[in-house]
Design a protein around this motif. Structure first.
Motif, mmCIF file in Angstrom:
data_model
loop_
_atom_site.group_PDB
_atom_site.id
_atom_site.type_symbol
_atom_site.label_atom_id
_atom_site.label_comp_id
_atom_site.label_asym_id
_atom_site.label_seq_id
_atom_site.Cartn_x
_atom_site.Cartn_y
_atom_site.Cartn_z
ATOM 1 N N ALA A 1 77.831 64.532 31.849
ATOM 2 C CA ALA A 1 78.488 64.038 30.633
ATOM 3 C C ALA A 1 78.120 64.855 29.401
ATOM 4 N N SER A 2 77.030 65.587 29.472
ATOM 5 C CA SER A 2 76.553 66.307 28.291
ATOM 6 C C SER A 2 77.296 67.615 28.045
ATOM 7 N N GLN A 3 78.057 68.101 29.043
ATOM 8 C CA GLN A 3 78.610 69.446 28.978
ATOM 9 C C GLN A 3 80.139 69.473 29.022
ATOM 10 N N LYS A 4 80.758 70.196 28.108
ATOM 11 C CA LYS A 4 82.220 70.283 28.017
ATOM 12 C C LYS A 4 82.846 70.911 29.259
ATOM 13 N N ASN A 5 82.190 71.910 29.849
ATOM 14 C CA ASN A 5 82.781 72.661 30.953
ATOM 15 C C ASN A 5 82.758 71.900 32.271
ATOM 16 N N ILE A 6 82.056 70.767 32.322
ATOM 17 C CA ILE A 6 82.039 69.952 33.543
ATOM 18 C C ILE A 6 83.185 68.951 33.442
ATOM 19 N N THR A 7 84.197 69.159 34.263
ATOM 20 C CA THR A 7 85.454 68.419 34.129
ATOM 21 C C THR A 7 85.753 67.495 35.300
ATOM 22 N N ARG A 8 84.930 67.548 36.345
ATOM 23 C CA ARG A 8 85.151 66.707 37.522
ATOM 24 C C ARG A 8 83.827 66.093 37.945
ATOM 25 N N PHE A 9 83.895 64.862 38.471
ATOM 26 C CA PHE A 9 82.679 64.092 38.733
ATOM 27 C C PHE A 9 82.770 63.405 40.091
ATOM 28 N N ASP A 10 81.739 63.600 40.903
ATOM 29 C CA ASP A 10 81.707 63.047 42.259
ATOM 30 C C ASP A 10 80.416 62.234 42.417
ATOM 31 N N PHE A 11 80.456 61.000 41.912
ATOM 32 C CA PHE A 11 79.254 60.173 41.827
ATOM 33 C C PHE A 11 79.439 58.825 42.520
ATOM 34 N N ASP A 12 80.042 58.826 43.685
ATOM 35 C CA ASP A 12 80.343 57.567 44.372
ATOM 36 C C ASP A 12 79.239 57.094 45.313
ATOM 37 N N ALA A 13 78.213 57.910 45.547
ATOM 38 C CA ALA A 13 77.198 57.566 46.557
ATOM 39 C C ALA A 13 76.587 56.177 46.355
ATOM 40 N N PRO A 14 76.196 55.775 45.138
ATOM 41 C CA PRO A 14 75.618 54.436 44.985
ATOM 42 C C PRO A 14 76.568 53.311 45.376
ATOM 43 N N LEU A 15 77.877 53.572 45.276
ATOM 44 C CA LEU A 15 78.862 52.552 45.633
ATOM 45 C C LEU A 15 78.990 52.391 47.141
ATOM 46 N N MET A 16 78.422 53.328 47.905
ATOM 47 C CA MET A 16 78.449 53.257 49.361
ATOM 48 C C MET A 16 77.256 52.495 49.940
ATOM 49 N N LEU A 17 76.297 52.124 49.092
ATOM 50 C CA LEU A 17 75.058 51.521 49.563
ATOM 51 C C LEU A 17 75.171 50.006 49.630
ATOM 52 N N ALA A 18 74.507 49.438 50.623
ATOM 53 C CA ALA A 18 74.544 47.990 50.821
ATOM 54 C C ALA A 18 73.686 47.252 49.805
ATOM 55 N N GLN A 19 72.732 47.947 49.185
ATOM 56 C CA GLN A 19 71.850 47.348 48.188
ATOM 57 C C GLN A 19 71.675 48.306 47.015
ATOM 58 N N ASP A 20 71.379 47.750 45.860
ATOM 59 C CA ASP A 20 71.037 48.557 44.685
ATOM 60 C C ASP A 20 69.625 48.183 44.267
ATOM 61 N N ARG A 21 68.679 49.078 44.496
ATOM 62 C CA ARG A 21 67.275 48.781 44.211
ATOM 63 C C ARG A 21 66.780 49.431 42.916
ATOM 64 N N ILE A 22 67.716 49.975 42.145
ATOM 65 C CA ILE A 22 67.353 50.662 40.905
ATOM 66 C C ILE A 22 67.592 49.754 39.714
ATOM 67 N N GLN A 23 66.588 49.611 38.874
ATOM 68 C CA GLN A 23 66.719 48.839 37.644
ATOM 69 C C GLN A 23 67.041 49.786 36.491
ATOM 70 N N GLY A 24 68.073 49.460 35.741
ATOM 71 C CA GLY A 24 68.498 50.330 34.655
ATOM 72 C C GLY A 24 69.389 51.445 35.165
ATOM 73 N N GLY A 25 69.637 52.439 34.295
ATOM 74 C CA GLY A 25 70.461 53.573 34.699
ATOM 75 C C GLY A 25 71.934 53.389 34.390
ATOM 76 N N ILE A 26 72.757 54.283 34.921
ATOM 77 C CA ILE A 26 74.192 54.259 34.637
ATOM 78 C C ILE A 26 74.821 52.957 35.130
ATOM 79 N N ILE A 27 75.958 52.612 34.501
ATOM 80 C CA ILE A 27 76.656 51.364 34.793
ATOM 81 C C ILE A 27 78.035 51.689 35.355
ATOM 82 N N TYR A 28 78.357 51.100 36.515
ATOM 83 C CA TYR A 28 79.660 51.298 37.152
ATOM 84 C C TYR A 28 80.583 50.128 36.827
ATOM 85 N N GLU A 29 81.799 50.450 36.422
ATOM 86 C CA GLU A 29 82.896 49.486 36.334
ATOM 87 C C GLU A 29 84.065 50.091 37.095
#
Length: 358
Positions: A312-340
């Motif tokens: 998110a910090s860089q203009k030249n980064i135009t595509r994002f592949d961040f679905d891995a946490p959505l594939m997990l059966a549990q979320d054990r991380i407190q805080g961090g990015i928020i998915y909607e």
């Protein structure tokens, strides 16, 4: 800000559904979590997954490298002299890119916390909201079509489709099944994970172009070391070609950019060794007019949070592949990015915004 202590913890989270590519099948997301404590009370978090077929690392090697090589080097260092710290972090041992990435993101977490800024703002703050695609694992055409339709119904409008397994005839059937299931308005990206030969890649990409399957890009169609073959594919088709496994370092990125061997680059922190080198890769690509994607391995929301802040910090980064946490059966991380759904937003806390592991 003196580094006082480095701790490691194992983490294992089952996936909702096995993740299949041309290279491997994953049923559990495993990683080593890193916690760096400084003498001023600031704590930084990082994560390193074992991805044997890509980085060559295992849980044992990650933990061992941290305890025997990196911890003795880092403890006692003043993080205010971070340029020297990051330079030496990459020089003291060959390889171990995921280990370096975990330590790197924890160090950046500390630096951003010291500044009082969220990491994406500390790095440049280009945007504060991004959208991820969702990956369709390689299976039979019918199952992939059903999966794709379900992901679209969940709100995803960009699908990354794994191919490169079995033969190109089967891959073509997979793509046709998905396109028929989701319609024309959904953007499709393909990832062959090095699964095709040069001739196979040119044949199937041209075939998809002739059939009007409207593929946005093809990621790593040929073997990672075959840069000449990658260039041949890039020069032979109209579809955009993205390099992934071929780019582990700024040096590899420089050669790919110099030879114009791909249209796009996929930066992953676990390949580059963290944000410090990833920034350099992206800057070179930007100078050459080549846009970047930021992706990930199978990681929890901890490592993905670091990657998303960087992206998110860089203009030249135009595509994002961040679905891995959505594939997990549990979320054990407190805080961090928020998915909607496909939308990702960032916490207002400084650093990564990670507060702990449960």
């Amino acid at each position: 800000m003196i580094i006082k202590e480095i701790e490691t913890f194992p983490l294992a989270v089952p996936l909702i559904k096995p993740f299949k590519t041309a290279l491997r099948t994953v049923v559990t997301a495993e990683s080593i979590v890193v916690k760096i404590s400084c003498d001023n009370g600031i704590i930084g978090w990082g994560e390193a997954p074992p991805t044997h077929v890509i980085t060559g690392e295992s849980l044992i090697s990650i933990k061992g490298a941290i305890e025997t090589i990196f911890e003795p080097f880092l403890v006692g260092k003043n993080l205010l002299h971070f340029e020297a710290v990051f330079q030496n972090l990459h020089d003291i041992v060959v390889g171990n890119s995921s280990v370096k990435a975990a330590l790197d993101m924890a160090l950046y977490d500390c630096l951003a916390k010291l500044s009082g800024l969220p990491l994406y703002q500390y790095l440049g703050g280009y945007q504060n909201e991004i959208e991820t695609d969702f990956t369709v694992s390689v299976n039979n055409p019918e199952e992939m079509g059903e999966d794709a339709k379900r992901y679209v119904s969940d709100g995803f409008n960009i699908l990354k489709v794994k191919v490169g397994k079995d033969d190109i005839t089967s891959d073509l059937k997979r793509i046709q099944a998905i396109r028929n299931s989701v319609g024309e308005h959904i953007k499709l990206r393909l990832d062959a994970n090095q699964g095709w030969s040069v001739k196979e890649a040119i044949y199937i990409i041209r075939k998809m172009e002739d059939l009007g399957l409207n593929i946005e890009l093809i990621e790593q169609p040929v073997h990672k070391e075959d840069i000449r073959g990658l260039k041949t594919v890039t020069d032979s088709v109209a579809t955009l070609i993205m390099a992934d496994e071929s780019v582990f370092s700024p040096q590899a990125a420089f050669e790919l950019l110099r030879t114009r061997s791909a249209d796009l680059i996929n930066i992953k922190l676990m390949k580059s060794g963290g944000i410090y080198k990833a920034l350099l890769i992206n800057r070179m690509a930007e100078l050459c007019g080549v846009e970047c994607m930021v992706g990930s391995m199978i990681e929890t929301r901890l490592a993905i949070t670091a990657a998303a802040h960087f992206a998110a910090s860089q203009k030249n980064i135009t595509r994002f592949d961040f679905d891995a946490p959505l594939m997990l059966a549990q979320d054990r991380i407190q805080g961090g990015i928020i998915y909607e759904g496909r939308k990702i937003t960032f916490p207002t806390q400084s650093g990564l915004g990670i507060t702990g592991i449960i």
